[in-house]
Design a protein around this motif. Structure first.
Motif, short mmCIF file in Angstrom:
data_model
loop_
_atom_site.label_atom_id
_atom_site.label_comp_id
_atom_site.label_asym_id
_atom_site.label_seq_id
_atom_site.Cartn_x
_atom_site.Cartn_y
_atom_site.Cartn_z
N LEU A 19 0.82 -1.21 0.00
CA LEU A 19 0.00 0.00 0.00
C LEU A 19 0.86 1.26 0.00
O LEU A 19 0.57 2.23 -0.71
CB LEU A 19 -0.92 0.00 1.22
N LEU A 20 1.94 1.26 0.80
CA LEU A 20 2.80 2.46 0.85
C LEU A 20 3.50 2.64 -0.49
O LEU A 20 3.57 3.77 -1.02
CB LEU A 20 3.82 2.36 1.98
N LEU A 21 3.98 1.56 -1.08
CA LEU A 21 4.64 1.69 -2.39
C LEU A 21 3.65 2.23 -3.42
O LEU A 21 3.96 3.16 -4.18
CB LEU A 21 5.18 0.35 -2.86
N GLY A 22 2.43 1.69 -3.39
CA GLY A 22 1.41 2.18 -4.32
C GLY A 22 1.17 3.67 -4.17
O GLY A 22 1.08 4.42 -5.15
N ARG A 23 1.13 4.12 -2.91
CA ARG A 23 0.88 5.55 -2.66
C ARG A 23 2.04 6.42 -3.17
O ARG A 23 1.83 7.43 -3.83
CB ARG A 23 0.65 5.79 -1.17
N LEU A 24 3.26 6.00 -2.87
CA LEU A 24 4.43 6.80 -3.27
C LEU A 24 4.53 6.87 -4.80
O LEU A 24 4.86 7.91 -5.37
CB LEU A 24 5.70 6.24 -2.65
N LEU A 25 4.20 5.77 -5.48
CA LEU A 25 4.27 5.76 -6.95
C LEU A 25 3.14 6.61 -7.54
O LEU A 25 3.36 7.40 -8.45
CB LEU A 25 4.20 4.33 -7.48
N THR A 26 1.95 6.48 -6.99
CA THR A 26 0.82 7.29 -7.47
C THR A 26 1.12 8.77 -7.29
O THR A 26 0.88 9.59 -8.18
CB THR A 26 -0.47 6.92 -6.70
N GLN A 27 1.70 9.10 -6.14
CA GLN A 27 2.07 10.51 -5.83
C GLN A 27 3.04 11.05 -6.90
O GLN A 27 3.03 12.22 -7.23
CB GLN A 27 2.78 10.53 -4.48
N ALA A 28 3.86 10.14 -7.47
CA ALA A 28 4.86 10.54 -8.47
C ALA A 28 4.33 10.37 -9.89
O ALA A 28 5.08 10.51 -10.86
CB ALA A 28 6.13 9.72 -8.29
N GLY A 29 3.05 10.01 -10.00
CA GLY A 29 2.45 9.88 -11.33
C GLY A 29 2.81 8.59 -12.04
O GLY A 29 2.70 8.49 -13.27
N ILE A 30 3.23 7.60 -11.27
CA ILE A 30 3.60 6.29 -11.86
C ILE A 30 2.44 5.32 -11.68
O ILE A 30 1.97 5.09 -10.56
CB ILE A 30 4.88 5.74 -11.20
N ASP A 31 1.99 4.76 -12.81
CA ASP A 31 0.82 3.89 -12.80
C ASP A 31 1.14 2.58 -12.09
O ASP A 31 2.21 1.99 -12.30
CB ASP A 31 0.48 3.60 -14.27
N ASN A 32 0.23 2.14 -11.20
CA ASN A 32 0.47 0.86 -10.50
C ASN A 32 -0.85 0.20 -10.16
O ASN A 32 -1.87 0.88 -9.99
CB ASN A 32 1.29 1.12 -9.23
N ILE A 33 -0.81 -1.13 -10.08
CA ILE A 33 -1.99 -1.92 -9.70
C ILE A 33 -1.57 -2.87 -8.59
O ILE A 33 -0.49 -3.48 -8.67
CB ILE A 33 -2.53 -2.73 -10.91
N ILE A 34 -2.41 -2.99 -7.54
CA ILE A 34 -2.11 -3.90 -6.43
C ILE A 34 -2.99 -5.14 -6.58
O ILE A 34 -4.21 -5.03 -6.82
CB ILE A 34 -2.38 -3.24 -5.07
N LEU A 35 -2.38 -6.31 -6.44
CA LEU A 35 -3.12 -7.58 -6.41
C LEU A 35 -3.00 -8.16 -5.01
O LEU A 35 -1.89 -8.36 -4.51
CB LEU A 35 -2.53 -8.57 -7.43
N GLU A 36 -4.13 -8.40 -4.36
CA GLU A 36 -4.16 -8.90 -2.98
C GLU A 36 -5.05 -10.14 -2.94
O GLU A 36 -6.18 -10.12 -3.42
CB GLU A 36 -4.69 -7.81 -2.06
N ARG A 37 -4.51 -11.20 -2.32
CA ARG A 37 -5.28 -12.45 -2.36
C ARG A 37 -6.41 -12.47 -1.34
O ARG A 37 -7.38 -13.22 -1.51
CB ARG A 37 -4.37 -13.65 -2.19
N ARG A 38 -6.32 -11.71 -0.26
CA ARG A 38 -7.36 -11.74 0.76
C ARG A 38 -8.31 -10.58 0.55
O ARG A 38 -8.08 -9.68 -0.26
CB ARG A 38 -6.74 -11.69 2.17
#
Ligand code: FAS
Ligand code: PHB
Length: 394
Positions: A19-38
């Motif tokens: 989640l933190l990586l996703g936030r830092l990348l989004t903040q920098a305009g870098i597209d990301n998708i998180i896949l979570e099994r639960r």
């Protein structure tokens, strides 16, 4: 998503690291998708860490998720080490130029990051099944998964393995490419969460012949207690009454008398393990957090290490996309591991100092006595504990 979709960074795992990586990348305009099994609720239901280093708090603040932490988190400037019937306060701030730690549960950190991701309208696939990764050792990484009964393929530039100790990413690395260092301790931690006022204003780490105990908290009205138990212990074998009676036997009489007991709202057993997988990069796959390393929780480092890894990885990925430089990506593993091994050493030291293990012979017990006596009397020893506990520089 039916045809192969594409993103810049595919993040596996929606714990604090993902989640933190996703936030830092989004903040920098870098597209990301998180896949979570639960499910989202399951991720939030796990009770884990409780202590944030100031460095971690600053990273969360810079990520725009530090507001509630600053409002509700409790700043602590010391901890108690209890042994031989007495308690010895370790001043954390004096030797470290005023640094302390923030008591703010991992559950709250995760909630804050999930709320932010929703506000960013960044995609997370919860309950993603059969997540598999491939192509990361060439230049065509991809992840495949099932979601709501439909098969998906996600093409990406990089894969971030933030899927914890039992995830799929580390095992996807070719056999023999990993150097594993591991120590499994012959004990576990039985944790109990309850809506009662903490027994003390600061944390108490207890070394006792019956076993280690820890008195912690989540707020002025919510306490977290731990008892050393057998490895693989079944938490359901411990009634609340049995837990409280055992905790009181490990506390000094004054603290035991001050203990406010109440019904548990959560009880669980965590294993004690030291583990590091090296390196943390394989082509376009990067491991971060528990996917790469585990520490026994005695040093309160697990969550903080995950935040530190992500800080380094996000910096490297942002440098790559903004400056087309591979420098940070090439340095990531070595940079992260230097800090990880310092935390591994401290967590092993705190665990060895405070636990009574079945295989701890007489000589090792006498060494524990000597080490504790030295810690109680030596400002230099206390300063060394303090600077590690508040967190080494990032
Ligand atoms: P996490 O394990 O938190 O998150 C990984 C995520 O990946 C999970 O949501 C998981 O469901 C998901 N995932 C796994 N496999 C997947 C797959 N194949 N596909 C998609 N998703 C997948 N640290 C402390 O400092 N203090 C403590 O007291 C403490 N107590 C702990 C108690 C327990 C039981 C455990 C397991 C850990 C504890 N820790 C503690 C350490 C803990 O806080 C971790 O350091 C922290 O959760 C690390 O965060 P992540 O690296 O994000 O891993
Ligand atoms: C917790 O409150 O969960 C906690 C605090 C300190 C530790 C481990 C766990 O070292």
């Amino acid at each position: 998503m039916t045809r192969p979709a594409r993103t810049q960074v595919a993040i596996i795992g929606s714990g604090p690291a993902g989640l933190l990586l996703g936030r830092l990348l989004t903040q920098a305009g870098i597209d990301n998708i998180i896949l979570e099994r639960r499910s989202k609720d399951h991720v939030l239901s796990r009770i884990r860490a409780g202590v944030l280093e100031e460095g971690s708090a600053r990273i969360l603040e810079d990520a725009g998720v530090g507001g509630r932490m600053r409002e509700e988190g409790l700043v602590h400037h010391g901890i108690d080490i209890a042994f031989g019937g007495g308690r010895h306060r370790i001043d954390l701030s004096g030797p470290t130029g005023g640094k302390g730690v923030i008591i703010y549960g991992q559950t709250e950190v995760t909630q804050d990051l999930m709320d932010r991701r929703e506000a960013d309208d960044a995609p997370t696939f919860y309950e993603a099944e059969d997540v598999a990764i491939s192509g990361f050792d060439r230049h065509m990484p991809e992840t495949r998964f099932i979601h709501e009964g439909r098969a998906h393929t996600l093409l990406c530039d990089f894969i971030a393995g933030c899927d914890g100790f039992h995830g799929v990413c580390r095992p996807s690395v070719p056999q023999g490419a990993l150097d594993i260092a591991e120590r499994v301790y012959p004990a576990g931690w039985l944790g109990l969460l309850c809506e009662t006022p903490p027994v003390s204003g600061e944390l108490i780490y207890v070394r006792h012949g019956r076993g280690f105990a820890l008195c912690s908290m989540r707020s002025p009205t919510r306490s977290r207690y731990y008892l050393q138990c057998a490895a693989g212990e079944d938490a359901t074998a411990w009634s609340d009454e049995r837990f409280w009676e055992e905790l009181k036997r490990r506390l000094d009489p004054e603290t035991a008398a001050a203990l406010v007991t109440g019904p548990s709202i959560e009880k669980s057993v965590a294993p004690l393990r030291s583990f590091v997988a090296e390196p943390m990069r394989f082509g376009r796959l990067f491991l971060a957090g528990d996917a790469a390393h585990i520490v026994p929780p005695t040093g309160a480092k697990g969550l903080n290490l995950a935040i530190g890894d992500v800080h380094y990885l996000a910096e490297a990925l942002i440098e790559y996309y903004q400056e087309r430089s591979q420098r940070g990506l090439e340095a990531y593993s070595e940079r992260a591991l230097a800090r990880i091994w310092q935390a591994e050493r401290f967590s092993w030291w705190m665990t060895s100092l405070l636990h009574s293990f079945a295989d701890t012979g007489r000589f090792a017990q006498k060494l524990q006595d000597a080490e504790l006596a030295y810690l109680a009397d030596s400002r230099a020893a206390q300063a060394a504990l303090a600077e590690n506990y508040v967190g080494l520089p990032l």
